[in-house]
Write a protein that holds these residues in place. Structure first.
Motif, mmCIF file in Angstrom:
data_model
loop_
_atom_site.group_PDB
_atom_site.id
_atom_site.type_symbol
_atom_site.label_atom_id
_atom_site.label_comp_id
_atom_site.label_asym_id
_atom_site.label_seq_id
_atom_site.Cartn_x
_atom_site.Cartn_y
_atom_site.Cartn_z
ATOM 1 N N LEU A 415 0.846 -1.182 0.000
ATOM 2 C CA LEU A 415 0.000 0.000 0.000
ATOM 3 C C LEU A 415 0.888 1.241 0.000
ATOM 4 C CD1 LEU A 415 -2.720 -1.085 2.522
ATOM 5 C CD2 LEU A 415 -2.909 -0.876 0.077
ATOM 6 N N LEU A 480 -6.597 4.222 2.765
ATOM 7 C CA LEU A 480 -5.611 3.147 2.710
ATOM 8 C C LEU A 480 -4.203 3.688 2.913
ATOM 9 C CD1 LEU A 480 -6.299 0.744 -0.215
ATOM 10 C CD2 LEU A 480 -6.338 0.287 2.191
ATOM 11 N N GLN A 488 -0.536 -5.183 5.796
ATOM 12 C CA GLN A 488 -1.750 -4.986 5.011
ATOM 13 C C GLN A 488 -1.335 -4.637 3.590
ATOM 14 O OE1 GLN A 488 -4.111 -1.810 6.481
ATOM 15 N NE2 GLN A 488 -5.903 -2.360 5.295
ATOM 16 N N MET A 490 -2.473 -4.776 -0.846
ATOM 17 C CA MET A 490 -3.555 -4.810 -1.821
ATOM 18 C C MET A 490 -3.416 -6.071 -2.642
ATOM 19 S SD MET A 490 -6.164 -3.343 -3.209
ATOM 20 C CE MET A 490 -6.258 -1.580 -3.027
ATOM 21 N N ASP A 504 -8.580 -5.603 -0.146
ATOM 22 C CA ASP A 504 -7.777 -5.279 1.023
ATOM 23 C C ASP A 504 -7.444 -6.575 1.741
ATOM 24 O OD1 ASP A 504 -6.693 -4.155 3.278
ATOM 25 O OD2 ASP A 504 -8.627 -3.973 4.249
#
Lengths: 948, 188
Positions: A415, A480, A488, A490, A504
């Motif tokens: 991200l 985001l 985390q 994508m 996500d």
């Protein structure tokens, strides 16, 4: 199973101790769903029924092309239950009929007849049908009660009881070798009608007695214009067969009558009618489709001879009937901004919803409201396999992205940093412009950070006052940002229908979707990350290579993986079929990696192809190689790039296709890091790994399938020189072979036809105790072949897919993630697949922590990383490193999507969840104060002593 | 310092020389100072105990034995480290080669003590400077300490704490640089 060799007692004790010690990782109850999520899908809908059994029912039944029978909650779109049948033609759902609480299904091309209880989803009964390809089925009613179901096969018709599936009677159809029987109909009388056609000759109608299957009537009607009963003949009104003639555009209603209607040229007219209840005749209104977007609603008059047109719908894509009580609704979907129009015979109402994808299927559910008016609900399936459920005023209640049931390939993209983070990063990236401005800049960015932190604190404080359930942390594209440890990410998923998704990885919510139109159903996709998020002012960039299997032509779709938007960068025109692509570590001035596309004349197209890139390519051309494998010709060939972007073939290996065929090939993953260049032996010397970045593992299977002669071959080929480094042939073995190639090892799994079991084999390559050249690796300068070690183990289960974990620096030990047909994902330590496992335990092997060899590979239930969240039909497992060295992100996809994290060496770089911060800090504070107090006391005491 | 017994013996003999004039005498009067009050004139009331003489007599009779004692003492100091070696060997044997806190502590002690001793060599030499065989003793002392540290190193070696194997340097090997770029695959 008993181990063939008896292990000595201490050895087995050691094994037991070791295996207890090595892996005691499992999920605790309170960790369920904390780091993982699962989404269940069913696939593209073939049949859909609304549960009209009771008024308040909210069930929806679907049968899909993935051989799944599922029930949904029509209010939320959640899955109630789902039955996953065998994949392939064996489990195909031929038809789904719903009556009351029974859902009847013919499965596997007329192999089985099943009845399901729609309430609980349990199987009522299952009956094996006689052989013969399935044609049609319908409910048969007698005196207003539905008691039987008739199944029409190519050469026979059978009648089964609805209660237990027992066969009432079965009759062979007369002249089944010339007549194509295609439809079966029952109108609530004592007869069952079978319709057959001899193409372009005549129509045969046979009436069977319901009681004993005797032929009551048999009639033949001259119909030289008719070629197929399906879709061009329907039963309308009181037993009147309505057929449409494609050639003369006449409607034959037996007796025949013609009508003045215009049909689009080259279109096969289709008739649509509706039979609301099997015990009653179909309604007398019916639709005639005259063109792709032209429908006419017609009515058969009561005399049974004349037809009256009721209304002309043009343009109209889809039509459908629905009945509740005595009222029947016809739904028409017009393309005027994709409006769904409702028409109840004469009175009509209209509402609309918007969609940018053409909907190929429409299901309408009409129901009586409390005030006796009719309410409607509509289920629309669009071309991108999305299911949308719409309420009456055009409100979309829910949408299910069923395209995700068929993920083809995926990538995980970091991200982007937040504005403040990027500000800080940018500070280091730029050239220094004097000491004072740098200090100022640093201070200002610190102030911004402080502000952000304060805002965050304030938000925390503010939200803490709210009740717990109300706090929503919805993830949107705008909010985001990369988390502290880059956990985390994508997930960019490419589905077979041509729809791209951005998901996500933390929550599993779909953040963007993009439908690529004009993607052929059998297209091949290759997803390439050209620029990551690391180059801040430049947006990340992904490129999807779509190749049409039929024409061989390829196209590129360039997009931003975070927002899903198509990039404004124009992809190069590709006039020639593309054979392969190759991502170079070379970057252009915009930090995008260069993608080379090889066409069928072995010419190379570069993307991006700026002057800078072409210049770099010219400089590097002599060190760029690529290989192509044509499995149909059994040919492996290597090419070298020339300065003018043409290529020259430098090597070729031919594996004769009459003996074996190439099944798969795998290089190493480009983002893989190997931390340790060797292995420490028991005597503390080093066995150096053979880490050839150009090594390819080529798997072949024998064309001879005889169990005695079948074999599986694994060739290790250097992709630059074409040198065969090693070949391992497994005799009496058969595929499908699943394999992983990483670091200096290849693990493969096959079926042993002699012992009839699944076996794992591991190949490890070592350079020896001395490195040939420790600074550079060149395939062109490696005179010595590596030492190859191999060991094989018995695995107690077949597997469907296999992948290895991947971490940032490669320090963490590796695990293999094995997808089992049961839906479990097994995390198997690579330690168990080590060809150096000794048969006899020695001091050295113990020093090395080698587990003594045991032929059987255990499957421990605590190794299942997805506990009870089984992933149906796992097709692939994707692993990605996170910012934490201990943590690897895992996505398993197939019918379902499951995302979790694994810690192959446990979380050595993270404090435990239950770490006692309070205790530790209170002890620290207590000690600090104790020190202060005792210091003071000691001073007082010293003073007193001095006075004495 | 000379032993206290020797000094006492000397005092008795002087008193004996002075007592030839009369058999014995007791001076009870406090004020009668016998000419030796020069030093103690302001505190003449202090009475010295019997047999006290404030004149020190040079002592020559025991010079020889004293020297021997010093020599012996110096050798003791010099051979101290060597004598500890058997003890260290025993401890080493007892502690084993496992790497845990106690063996590590012992090894640390064993290694640190000789090093400390070698670092304070000058202080030791000061102690030994009375000796004739000062250099020999210094040599013995340093050899003993060196042996002690060698023993500690040997212990480290047998415990595997010394980076003498190639495996100990494995973590520092950088991954080799890749000379060729390669890619491709099955024909799509």
């Amino acid at each position: 199973m008993k181990p063939p060799a008896k292990m000595s007692k201490p050895t087995s004790l050691f094994v037991i101790f070791f295996s207890l010690f090595v892996m005691s990782e499992a999920v605790f109850e309170d960790q369920v769903g904390k780091f993982d999520w699962r989404q269940q899908y069913v696939g593209k809908t073939l049949f859909a029924h609304f549960d009209s059994h009771s008024q308040s029912s909210k069930k929806l039944f679907l049968a899909t092309d993935k051989n799944i029978f599922a029930s949904f909650n029509s209010r939320t779109g959640e899955l109630f239950w789902r039955h996953v049948d065998k994949a392939g033609p064996e489990g195909t759902i031929d038809i789904l009929l719903l009556h009351g609480q029974d859902a009847l299904m013919v499965v596997g091309g007329g192999r089985l007849l099943r009845s399901w209880d729609t309430n609980m989803g349990g199987l009522n009964w299952e009956a094996v049908l006689d052989t013969g390809s399935f044609q049609a089925a319908c409910f048969v009613a007698m005196q207003d009660t539905v008691k039987h179901v008739a199944v029409l096969k190519k050469a026979a018709i059978s009648l089964h009881y609805l209660t237990n599936g027992h066969q009432k009677w079965v009759e062979n159809l007369p002249d089944s070798d010339t007549v194509q029987y295609q439809a079966v109909y029952s109108g609530g009388e004592e007869e069952v009608y079978v319709l057959g056609v001899v193409p372009n000759s005549h129509l045969t109608i046979i009436a069977y007695s319901l009681e004993d299957g005797e032929i009551i009537k048999q009639r033949s009607v001259e119909a030289p214009w008719l070629s197929s009963v399906e879709s061009s003949c329907v039963v309308v009104g009181h037993g009147v067969l309505m057929c449409v003639d494609t050639a003369t555009l006449a409607l034959y209603a037996l007796p025949i009558q013609s009508l003045d209607l215009e049909v689009s040229p080259g279109f096969q007219p289709v008739l649509v009618s509706s039979q609301p209840h099997p015990a009653r005749s179909p309604i007398s209104e019916f639709f005639l489709q005259l063109g792709p977007d032209h429908h006419v609603l017609l009515q058969l008059n009561a005399d049974g001879y004349t037809i009256a047109p009721l209304r002309d719908f043009q343009p109209a894509f889809l039509v459908s009937f629905s009945t509740t009580g005595e009222k029947t609704v016809a739904a028409v979907m017009t393309p005027k901004n994709e409006t769904v129009k409702k028409k109840k015979n004469v009175a009509s109402c209209m509402w609309s919803y918007s969609s940018d994808v053409f909907p190929p299927q429409l299901y309408v559910h009409a129901f009586l409201k409390k005030d006796d008016s009719v309410g409607y609900r509509v289920l629309v399936q669009t071309q991108d396999h999305a299911l949308t459920f719409i309420q009456q005023p055009g409100r979309v209640v829910w949408t299910r992205e069923e395209a995700l049931a068929d993920v083809v390939t995926m990538e995980m993209v970091d991200l982007p940093l937040t504005g403040t983070q990027a500000e800080l990063e940018g500070e280091f990236g730029k050239k220094a412009d004097g000491l004072f401005p740098m200090v100022l800049k640093r201070l200002s960015s610190q102030v911004i950070l402080l502000q952000a932190w304060l805002a965050h604190l304030w938000k925390l404080f503010y939200e803490a006052r709210k009740p717990h359930g109300q706090v929503k942390n919805e993830v949107t594209i705008e909010t985001l940002s990369r988390d502290e440890f880059n956990l985390q990410k994508m997930m960019v998923m490419v589905t077979a229908s041509g729809k791209l998704f951005g998901i996500d990885s933390k929550s599993g919510s779909i953040l963007w979707k993009h439908y690529l139109e004009n993607v052929q159903p059998n297209a091949v996709f290759k997803l390439i990350v050209q620029r990551t998020t690391a180059h801040f002012p430049h947006p990340p960039q992904c490129t999807l290579l779509i190749k049409d299997k039929d024409t061989g032509l390829a196209s590129l779709h360039v997009f931003n993986p975070i927002f899903g938007r198509k990039s404004h960068i124009a992809p190069p025109a590709l006039p020639r079929p593309i054979l392969q692509s190759l991502l170079l570590p070379v970057i252009d001035q915009d930090y995008a990696k260069v993608l080379l596309l090889v066409d069928d004349q072995y010419k190379v197209t570069a993307f991006p192809s700026t002057k800078n890139v072409l210049q770099q390519l010219q400089e590097m051309a002599s060190s760029i190689f690529f290989y192509l494998i044509r499995s149909d010709q059994g040919n492996l060939s290597g090419f070298r790039l020339r300065k003018d972007l043409s290529t020259e073939r430098i090597w070729e290996v031919v594996l004769p296709t009459e003996v074996q065929k190439i099944v798969a090939v795998n290089g190493k993953r480009p983002n893989e890091h190997v931390h340790s260049q060797g292995r420490v032996m028991g005597d503390r010397s080093v066995l150096y790994k053979y880490l050839n970045p150009n090594l390819l593992a080529v798997v072949t299977e024998s064309t001879d399938a005889h169990p005695e002669r079948a074999f599986v071959g694994v060739f290790l080929v250097d992709g630059v020189t074409g040198r065969i480094i090693h070949e391992a042939v497994q005799r009496k073995a058969r595929g499908p072979v699943h394999f992983v190639h990483s670091e200096n090892w290849v693990v493969y799994e096959y079926w042993n036809t002699k012992s009839r079991r699944n076996e794992f084999s591991v190949l490890e390559l070592f350079e020896g105790t001395e490195l040939y050249n420790s600074t550079v690796f060149s395939s062109l300068d490696r005179p010595h072949l590596p030492q190859v070690l191999q060991q094989t183990y018995i695995f107690p289960s077949p597997i469907t897919t296999m992948e290895a974990t991947l971490t940032e620096k490669g320090i963490t030990s590796r695990h293999l993630l094995v997808g089992l047909p049961s839906g479990a994902i097994l995390s198997l330590p690579k330690m168990f697949l080590d060809p150096r496992r000794p048969e006899v335990v020695t001091e050295h092997s113990r020093e090395e922590n080698l587990i003594p060899y045991a032929p059987e590979m255990p499957i421990r239930t605590e190794w299942f990383i997805n506990y009870n969240q089984t992933v149906a039909r796992v097709k692939g497992i994707y692993t990605a490193p996170s910012g934490l060295e201990s943590t690897c992100l895992v996505v398993a996809y197939g019918l379902d999507i499951y995302q979790t994290r694994v810690y192959p060496s446990k979380q050595f770089d993270v404090l435990k969840d239950d770490y006692d911060y309070v205790l530790i800090s209170s002890v620290l504070f207590a000690l600090f104060f104790a020190t202060m107090i005792s210091k003071r006391l000691a001073q007082v005491k010293l003073l007193n002593r001095a006075w004495r | 310092m000379a032993p206290p017994g020797g000094q006492g013996g000397g005092a008795v003999s002087t008193r004996g020389a002075g007592a030839r004039r009369m058999k014995w005498a007791l001076e009870l009067s406090l004020g009668n100072a016998r000419g030796r009050g020069d030093r103690q004139s302001n505190q003449g009331d202090v009475m010295y105990p019997i047999g006290y003489s404030d004149k020190s007599v040079p002592d020559t009779s025991i010079q020889e034995t004293d020297k021997n004692l010093v020599e012996k003492r110096c050798w003791d100091v010099a051979l101290g480290p060597l004598k500890q070696i058997p003890m260290n060997l025993f401890i080493m044997y007892m502690s084993g080669n496992t790497i845990s806190i106690f063996p590590i502590m012992m090894v640390c002690m064993m290694a640190w003590r000789p090093i400390q001793a070698l670092m304070s060599m000058s202080a030791t030499f000061k102690l030994l400077e009375n000796s004739n065989q000062q250099w020999l003793q210094g040599l013995a002392y340093s050899v003993g300490n060196l042996l002690g540290s060698a023993l500690a190193i040997y212990k480290c070696q047998s415990m595997g704490l010394l980076p003498t194997h190639s495996s100990d340097w494995l973590a520092f090997i950088e991954p080799p640089q890749r000379m060729e770029i390669m890619g491709g695959g099955m024909v799509l």
